[in-house]
Write an enzyme that holds these catalytic residues in place. Sequence first.
Site, PDB file in Angstrom:
ATOM      1  N   HIS A 254      77.809  -1.446  -8.333  1.00  0.00           N
ATOM      2  CA  HIS A 254      78.248  -2.827  -8.117  1.00  0.00           C
ATOM      3  C   HIS A 254      79.401  -2.866  -7.121  1.00  0.00           C
ATOM      4  O   HIS A 254      80.512  -2.427  -7.440  1.00  0.00           O
ATOM      5  CB  HIS A 254      78.651  -3.459  -9.463  1.00  0.00           C
ATOM      6  CG  HIS A 254      78.971  -4.907  -9.354  1.00  0.00           C
ATOM      7  ND1 HIS A 254      79.980  -5.506 -10.056  1.00  0.00           N
ATOM      8  CD2 HIS A 254      78.414  -5.895  -8.607  1.00  0.00           C
ATOM      9  CE1 HIS A 254      80.029  -6.789  -9.749  1.00  0.00           C
ATOM     10  NE2 HIS A 254      79.080  -7.048  -8.863  1.00  0.00           N
TER      11      HIS A 254
ATOM     12  N   SER B 248      75.162  -8.439 -10.371  1.00  0.00           N
ATOM     13  CA  SER B 248      76.479  -8.858 -10.856  1.00  0.00           C
ATOM     14  C   SER B 248      76.479  -8.985 -12.365  1.00  0.00           C
ATOM     15  O   SER B 248      77.531  -8.985 -12.987  1.00  0.00           O
ATOM     16  CB  SER B 248      76.823 -10.251 -10.335  1.00  0.00           C
ATOM     17  OG  SER B 248      76.709 -10.316  -8.964  1.00  0.00           O
TER      18      SER B 248
ATOM     19  N   GLU C 215      81.803  -0.215  -8.914  1.00  0.00           N
ATOM     20  CA  GLU C 215      81.607   0.110 -10.328  1.00  0.00           C
ATOM     21  C   GLU C 215      80.302   0.900 -10.436  1.00  0.00           C
ATOM     22  O   GLU C 215      79.265   0.455  -9.930  1.00  0.00           O
ATOM     23  CB  GLU C 215      81.493  -1.167 -11.172  1.00  0.00           C
ATOM     24  CG  GLU C 215      82.803  -1.937 -11.257  1.00  0.00           C
ATOM     25  CD  GLU C 215      82.652  -3.287 -11.955  1.00  0.00           C
ATOM     26  OE1 GLU C 215      83.552  -3.656 -12.722  1.00  0.00           O
ATOM     27  OE2 GLU C 215      81.644  -3.987 -11.720  1.00  0.00           O
TER      28      GLU C 215
ATOM     29  N   ASN D  92      83.555  -8.421 -13.395  1.00  0.00           N
ATOM     30  CA  ASN D  92      83.050  -9.778 -13.626  1.00  0.00           C
ATOM     31  C   ASN D  92      83.256 -10.265 -15.058  1.00  0.00           C
ATOM     32  O   ASN D  92      83.354 -11.468 -15.297  1.00  0.00           O
ATOM     33  CB  ASN D  92      81.567  -9.872 -13.245  1.00  0.00           C
ATOM     34  CG  ASN D  92      81.386 -10.017 -11.739  1.00  0.00           C
ATOM     35  OD1 ASN D  92      82.350 -10.292 -11.031  1.00  0.00           O
ATOM     36  ND2 ASN D  92      80.184  -9.830 -11.253  1.00  0.00           N
TER      37      ASN D  92
END
Length: 297
Positions: free
Chosen positions: A148, A127, A160, A198
């Site tokens: 991701h 992450s 991602e 994120n």
Amino acid sequence: MKIQKVGVVGCGLMGHGIVQIAAQGGCQVIALETEQSFLDKGLSRIDGSVKKLASKLVEKGKQSEEQAAAMVETTLANITGTTNRADLADCDLIVEAIVENLEAKTSLFAELGKLCKPETIFASNTSSFPIGEMAEASGRPSRFVGLHFFNPVQLMRLVEVVRTENTDEEVFNAARDFGTACGKTAVSCKDTPGFVVNRLLVPFMVQSLLMLERGDASREDIDAAMQLGCGHPMGPLTLTDYVGLDTTLYILQGWKERYPDEAAFEVPKILETMVAEGKLGRKSGEGFYKWDGDKKA
Ligand code: 3HC
């Protein structure tokens, strides 16, 4: 370069979902766990999830009962579990989804770098850690990407695909095509903290926690405001419970250490206190709310 055989390291919250969508996408998947009991738990979650998705497809009239049953059978037949790392040696792609600890990840990739065939592509589902550092540790930086996924992996439609300055173009393309084969929309991003989602989402969650800490609004009102005012499926405090307060804290602590001057990476006191009290959100049964399994109590 087509990815057909995939190893997934870690069969927990994210890993079991990645195993499942890769198997649904037609890949042969090997799920690796450290202990048989963790593996059994992950595989049983997959069993429940794929059957649930199949019954939804029938309910919505998108598939006949026979088609849905065949989907379940094929998906489960594509999955093999193991506790032996050597079983990953001839995979085309390995996706790492272990605990969010950089040392654990780099030492895993250093070992996989020696163990796997030279063509194997490595990917991390981290992450928040730099992909470049894991790529260096693997000894094959040109064959390394970030992949991701989002929680719950089976339902969230994005992946991602992260490239470093050393990632080969054909490796990046193969990883992106794998994401698409798993039924996801792939976005490409550079190796920056938090990538796209994120980097935006975690500071947003932080602001909601700071708001609660200051007493600006109640937890229910903060969540209702973002659900009804912005159309978010979950309010930010519910989402922090859903992601895990511990995971959110580790992400923030890692960023704060690396980027001390970035104001957006503040660690709210309330988050540290609640994690110290064992209130980790959905996974522990209590966070900002009480949870009964996957649903708020
Ligand atoms: N497999 C199969 N089915 C599942 C499932 C799974 N893993 N998880 C949930 N479902 C099913 C539910 O059982 C439910 O079925 P039902 O209608 O028969 O009860 C159905 O899917 C819909 O679930 P909900 O009733 O909970 O309804 P929602 O419409 O609220 O959908 C949600 C759930 C998709 C999770 C939605 O609330 C959502 O999009 N929330 C936001 C999630 C999000 O933002 N995730 C990203 C987190 S950040 C991240 O992952 C990055 C990391 O690095 C930190």
